[in-house]
Design an enzyme around this catalytic site. Structure first.
Site, PDB file in Angstrom:
ATOM      1  N   GLY A  77       8.144 110.117  51.172  1.00  0.00           N
ATOM      2  CA  GLY A  77       9.139 111.182  51.272  1.00  0.00           C
ATOM      3  C   GLY A  77       8.686 112.427  50.549  1.00  0.00           C
ATOM      4  CG  LEU A  78       5.469 115.919  50.516  1.00  0.00           C
ATOM      5  CD1 LEU A  78       4.894 115.182  49.315  1.00  0.00           C
ATOM      6  CD2 LEU A  78       4.342 116.498  51.354  1.00  0.00           C
ATOM      7  N   GLY A  79       9.877 115.652  50.333  1.00  0.00           N
ATOM      8  CA  GLY A  79      10.795 116.779  50.230  1.00  0.00           C
ATOM      9  C   GLY A  79      10.485 117.584  48.988  1.00  0.00           C
TER      10      GLY A  79
ATOM     11  CG  ASP B  23       8.702 113.234  54.902  1.00  0.00           C
ATOM     12  OD1 ASP B  23       9.272 113.100  56.006  1.00  0.00           O
ATOM     13  OD2 ASP B  23       9.248 113.749  53.910  1.00  0.00           O
TER      14      ASP B  23
ATOM     15  CG  LEU C 242      20.696 104.944  50.937  1.00  0.00           C
ATOM     16  CD1 LEU C 242      19.699 103.841  51.241  1.00  0.00           C
ATOM     17  CD2 LEU C 242      21.720 104.484  49.886  1.00  0.00           C
TER      18      LEU C 242
ATOM     19  NE  ARG D 278      21.579 108.319  45.894  1.00  0.00           N
ATOM     20  CZ  ARG D 278      21.361 109.370  45.105  1.00  0.00           C
ATOM     21  NH1 ARG D 278      20.337 109.359  44.256  1.00  0.00           N
ATOM     22  NH2 ARG D 278      22.158 110.431  45.158  1.00  0.00           N
TER      23      ARG D 278
ATOM     24  CD  GLU E 151      22.121 103.652  40.411  1.00  0.00           C
ATOM     25  OE1 GLU E 151      20.926 103.519  40.696  1.00  0.00           O
ATOM     26  OE2 GLU E 151      22.671 104.780  40.294  1.00  0.00           O
TER      27      GLU E 151
ATOM     28  CG  HIS F 139      20.922 107.400  38.989  1.00  0.00           C
ATOM     29  ND1 HIS F 139      21.462 106.956  40.169  1.00  0.00           N
ATOM     30  CD2 HIS F 139      20.361 108.614  39.273  1.00  0.00           C
ATOM     31  CE1 HIS F 139      21.246 107.847  41.129  1.00  0.00           C
ATOM     32  NE2 HIS F 139      20.582 108.857  40.601  1.00  0.00           N
TER      33      HIS F 139
ATOM     34  CG  PHE G  26      20.165 113.874  36.930  1.00  0.00           C
ATOM     35  CD1 PHE G  26      21.017 114.828  36.408  1.00  0.00           C
ATOM     36  CD2 PHE G  26      20.499 112.535  36.780  1.00  0.00           C
ATOM     37  CE1 PHE G  26      22.194 114.462  35.756  1.00  0.00           C
ATOM     38  CE2 PHE G  26      21.663 112.158  36.135  1.00  0.00           C
ATOM     39  CZ  PHE G  26      22.517 113.132  35.617  1.00  0.00           C
TER      40      PHE G  26
END
Length: 335
Positions: free
Chosen positions: A154-156, A177, A212, A239, A268, A297, A300
């Site tokens: 996933g290369l966002g 991706d 996800l 996720r 979670e 989690h 961030f």
């Protein structure tokens, strides 16, 4: 007058929200701790815009919002919002794709480096019962970064930021991706795998960065984990349900995988029955020592990221609800 609800009571005042939304918008704060069901119908009946951070927005709760026009998920992932139910009523759903990018990318790479350079191995060994070994401890988990391939699923925005950081550490970086256009790999100076299988077969570190969705739920299952080279490390800051945590435990226990770093788990916060991998980690079972990192989690987290959540969240609500723009709106037909 439009009404915007922040149901979780996240802030001590609404000065920032009011300044951004303007005088034509009324702001309500709730005090719900876990569910919209805790809030009264008369409050929800007035709401045009809903802003949520941790709270799920299921179909049965959406039915309690007769005027609702927009939902802003104050984060990157949007799996907590029932987008099909929103689409059926013409409710727009938006997220914050550009907050916490640096923090999560750094955390993912740091999990990998901490495991691969033996930081956790030696940290755990020195906390054990005396006499702790004051010496090199041979382990399959310790490797030089430059001889490894760092695989990104996933290369966002976050995956791209992680790619640049892993590259700076000396890893060869490869990604898969299917949604990224050709040329993005050349712009970042990394390589593209044509299939997921091709990515897995060369990844000494697999770092998960996809959202996800219906297609990614359970994507990294036991068959996928077994495709990784023996002695690989898996990192998940995306996720929990993307990765089969039971299969991960089996692959760690039998030695196929050298280690794992998880900032997310399937449920979670964890509830009974607690995943056996988390139970073993909490019990500090010997086989987990130096091989496993689990955090709640928080990849961030930084004061700056929290400020971004607040400001970017209300700016997105202003754009979508007040000004009729499509800022960060997620198409209902997307996965």
């Amino acid at each position: 007058m439009l009404t915007v609800l922040e149901p979780e009571g996240l802030y001590s005042d609404t000065a920032i929200e009011q300044a951004i939304l303007g005088p034509g918008v009324r702001i309500l704060q709730g005090n719900a701790k876990s569910s919209l069901a805790e809030l009264p119908d008369e409050m929800l009946a007035e709401v045009d815009g809903l802003m949520t951070l941790r709270m799920a927005v299921p179909a049965e709760q959406l039915a309690r919002f007769p005027k609702l026009k927009a939902v802003v998920r104050m984060g990157v992932g949007y799996d907590r919002v029932d987008r099909a139910a929103c689409a059926a009523r013409g409710i727009l759903v938006a997220n914050l794709p550009d907050y916490g990018t640096q923090e999560v990318a750094e955390f993912a790479v740091l999990l990998a480096v901490a495991l691969r350079r033996g930081l956790t191995l030696y940290h755990d060994s020195q906390r054990g019962p005396a006499p702790a070994p004051w010496a090199v401890m041979p382990s399959a988990i310790v490797r030089r970064q430059e001889v490894q391939t760092f695989g990104i699923l996933g290369l966002g925005r976050i995956g791209s930021a992680a790619a640049l950081r892993a590259k700076a550490f000396g890893y060869k970086v490869v990604f898969f991706d299917p949604y990224q256009p050709n040329g993005w790999d050349r712009a970042l100076g990394i390589s593209r795998a044509r299939t997921l299988e091709a990515l897995l077969e060369q990844s000494d570190v697999l770092s998960i960065h996809c959202p996800l969705t219906r297609t990614t739920r359970g994507l990294v299952d036991e068959a996928a984990l077994r495709r990784l080279p023996k002695g690989a490390v898996v990192v998940n800051t995306a996720r929990g349900p993307i990765l089969d945590i039971e299969a991960l435990e089996r692959c760690l226990r039998d030695g196929h995988l050298a280690g794992a770093g998880l900032d997310v788990i399937p449920v979670e916060p964890p509830v009974e029955p607690i995943p056996s991998l988390l139970r073993a980690y909490r019990a500090q079972e010997e086989w987990t020592r130096g091989r496993l990192i689990i955090t709640p989690h928080i990849a961030f987290h930084s004061p700056e990221a929290w400020q971004d959540i607040r400001v970017k969240g209300v700016e997105t609500m202003r754009d979508v609800l007040v000004e009729g723009k499509r800022t960060n709106v997620i198409p209902p037909e997307s996965d």
